[in-house]
Design an enzyme around this catalytic site. Structure first.
Site, short mmCIF file in Angstrom:
data_model
loop_
_atom_site.label_atom_id
_atom_site.label_comp_id
_atom_site.label_asym_id
_atom_site.label_seq_id
_atom_site.Cartn_x
_atom_site.Cartn_y
_atom_site.Cartn_z
CD GLU A 46 -2.54 0.61 2.47
OE1 GLU A 46 -3.30 1.86 2.41
OE2 GLU A 46 -2.21 0.45 3.57
CE LYS A 130 -7.43 1.92 3.39
NZ LYS A 130 -6.60 1.50 3.22
CB CYS A 164 -5.62 -1.33 3.40
SG CYS A 164 -4.80 -1.72 6.24
#
Length: 295
Positions: A46, A130, A164
């Protein structure tokens, strides 16, 4: 599509902090190392380019003042899509004949987004932002639009995944599951035991191989002129890279902690088909007739 065996790599590495060009150069070298081990898909952590704003040192960003220098440098070293850094990564994927997932801070005007790029021998294949930054991340990153959740068909299989703690979002997982991913990519900064448990669960639930690529961030990697106090003796992200198979959620490579590594495993895509004979979350086991959300 032929159900064949695909060699994948989870790359656990430290960026060249706040230096986008050097971080991309390191990513290219690591992709070369993975390709040299026969990997057809490699996943980097990430926001590998150029830094993950960890809660372990970035809590003070909630203040209006005092963080201008970090913001300026992070913004200057973020990645524009399309742009020259993306071109460099795409050229490496083409030269190496590999598919690559690279976590970036994406610059769009004055805002940043936590995103990953999927690149292949034919260039940029997909970009995902995200959906919901976690806690302190909201001080740095905007929210994703959710229009980029569909897995992508490639010559090595259907690749999908989340970043994540998006992986904790049941409806986000469902949206990806509907596209039938065969390989699930999970760039992350989470180094907890609970994260590995989530990866094992998602492998079973999705019927896909999961490639988890956390960061390894020792305090000693931060430059001397880093504008926020850092303890060089602290490890701010210990890693935990792992690759998980989809039938029983067994960890077939890793986890590896407290070091940089290129972790490789062979993924027989037939295993995912076998797993879905038992349990297909968006198919025969879905029961959407009684479980669809009520209006």
């Amino acid at each position: 599509m032929e159900l064949r065996t695909v060699r994948v790599a989870a790359i656990q590495a430290t960026p060249v902090i706040l230096d986008a060009e050097a971080s991309v150069a390191k990513a290219v070298a690591l992709l070369g190392e993975a390709a040299g081990q026969g990997a057809e898909l490699a996943v980097l952590p990430e926001t590998f380019v150029p830094l993950y704003p960890s809660n372990r040192w970035a809590k003070g960003a909630s203040a209006f003042s005092g963080w201008d220098e970090l913001w300026e440098r992070l913004h200057a070293n973020a990645v524009e899509v399309p742009g020259p850094l993306v071109d460099e990564l795409a050229a490496a994927a083409e030269r190496l004949g590999i598919h690559a997932v690279v976590g970036i801070n994406e610059r769009d005007g004055g805002s940043l987004y936590n995103a990953y790029l999927l690149l292949g021998p034919d260039g940029l294949v997909h970009k995902h932002r995200k959906l919901m930054p976690t806690q302190h991340e909201r001080l740095f990153h905007g929210i994703g639009a959710g229009t980029d959740l569909e897995p992508v068909e490639t010559r090595i299989g259907r690749i999908g995944g989340l970043i994540c703690w998006e992986n904790r979002m049941p409806l986000a997982r469902w949206a990806v599951y509907q596209g039938g991913p065969q390989i699930w990519v999970a760039p992350t900064a989470d180094d907890s035991d609970g994260w590995l448990a989530s990866m094992r669960h998602i492998a079973i639930e999705s019927g896909a191989y999961v490639v988890s690529a956390p960061q390894y961030i020792p305090g000693s990697a931060f430059p001397a002129d880093f504008p926020v106090p850092i303890d060089a003796d602290v490890v701010y992200g210990r890693g935990g890279a792992a690759i998980v198979e989809p039938t029983w959620g067994e960890v077939i490579a890793g986890p590896v902690y407290d070091a940089e590594t290129v972790l490789v495993a062979d993924c027989d895509l037939r295993a995912g088909l076998h797993a879905k004979r038992w349990f297909d979350a968006v198919g025969h086991y879905s029961r959407t007739d009684v479980l669809s959300p009520r209006n």
